[in-house]
Design a protein around this motif. Structure first.
Motif, mmCIF file in Angstrom:
data_model
loop_
_atom_site.group_PDB
_atom_site.id
_atom_site.type_symbol
_atom_site.label_atom_id
_atom_site.label_comp_id
_atom_site.label_asym_id
_atom_site.label_seq_id
_atom_site.Cartn_x
_atom_site.Cartn_y
_atom_site.Cartn_z
ATOM 1 N N THR A 9 2.455 -1.644 2.167
ATOM 2 C CA THR A 9 2.939 -0.275 1.951
ATOM 3 C C THR A 9 3.804 -0.115 0.712
ATOM 4 N N ASN A 10 4.593 -1.117 0.352
ATOM 5 C CA ASN A 10 5.457 -0.980 -0.827
ATOM 6 C C ASN A 10 4.660 -0.967 -2.124
ATOM 7 N N SER A 11 3.618 -1.791 -2.208
ATOM 8 C CA SER A 11 2.843 -1.878 -3.444
ATOM 9 C C SER A 11 1.586 -1.009 -3.410
ATOM 10 N N LYS A 12 1.325 -0.402 -2.248
ATOM 11 C CA LYS A 12 0.131 0.435 -2.058
ATOM 12 C C LYS A 12 -1.154 -0.341 -2.320
ATOM 13 N N LYS A 13 -1.138 -1.628 -2.014
ATOM 14 C CA LYS A 13 -2.301 -2.497 -2.176
ATOM 15 C C LYS A 13 -2.950 -2.677 -0.810
ATOM 16 N N THR A 14 -4.279 -2.626 -0.771
ATOM 17 C CA THR A 14 -5.018 -2.821 0.459
ATOM 18 C C THR A 14 -6.005 -3.967 0.267
ATOM 19 N N VAL A 15 -6.012 -4.908 1.220
ATOM 20 C CA VAL A 15 -6.879 -6.081 1.131
ATOM 21 C C VAL A 15 -7.484 -6.379 2.503
ATOM 22 N N ASN A 16 -8.547 -7.155 2.512
ATOM 23 C CA ASN A 16 -9.110 -7.672 3.757
ATOM 24 C C ASN A 16 -8.492 -9.031 4.020
ATOM 25 N N ALA A 17 -8.207 -9.323 5.289
ATOM 26 C CA ALA A 17 -7.601 -10.606 5.650
ATOM 27 C C ALA A 17 -8.227 -11.133 6.930
ATOM 28 N N VAL A 18 -8.254 -12.439 7.046
ATOM 29 C CA VAL A 18 -8.766 -13.095 8.246
ATOM 30 C C VAL A 18 -7.661 -13.122 9.293
ATOM 31 N N VAL A 19 -7.977 -12.656 10.499
ATOM 32 C CA VAL A 19 -7.021 -12.689 11.604
ATOM 33 C C VAL A 19 -6.587 -14.133 11.836
ATOM 34 N N GLY A 20 -5.282 -14.333 11.941
ATOM 35 C CA GLY A 20 -4.723 -15.654 12.201
ATOM 36 C C GLY A 20 -4.366 -16.446 10.954
ATOM 37 N N SER A 21 -4.690 -15.918 9.779
ATOM 38 C CA SER A 21 -4.319 -16.638 8.553
ATOM 39 C C SER A 21 -2.820 -16.486 8.302
ATOM 40 N N PRO A 22 -2.197 -17.467 7.637
ATOM 41 C CA PRO A 22 -0.752 -17.424 7.403
ATOM 42 C C PRO A 22 -0.333 -16.242 6.528
#
Length: 73
Positions: A9-22
């Motif tokens: 939210t602070n950088s307004k960046k949106t990415v895909n991530a794998v559930v459970g990744s650090p």
């Protein structure tokens, strides 16, 4: 493995991530600066806000709680 959309939210960046990744790796990979001290979960210097609750980035994992995870870091 399931994926979720993570919105920094602070950088307004949106990415895909794998559930459970650090979380620490996710933030670093995407240029999100998180302050660290002990990197063992003792000091809480690395606390970030995920969907309204504080989580230690050094210990936390990407949650599967919803399709869009909002991180304030």
């Amino acid at each position: 493995m399931a994926n979720v959309v993570v919105e920094f939210t602070n950088s307004k960046k949106t990415v895909n991530a794998v559930v459970g990744s650090p979380l620490s790796q996710l933030c670093a990979k995407n240029g999100i600066k998180v302050k660290y001290s002990c990197k063992q979960g003792d000091c809480a210097t690395c606390s970030i806000n995920i969907d309204g609750r504080n989580v230690k980035a050094c210990q936390g994992r990407v949650p599967a709680s919803r399709r869009i995870v909002k991180i304030k870091a």
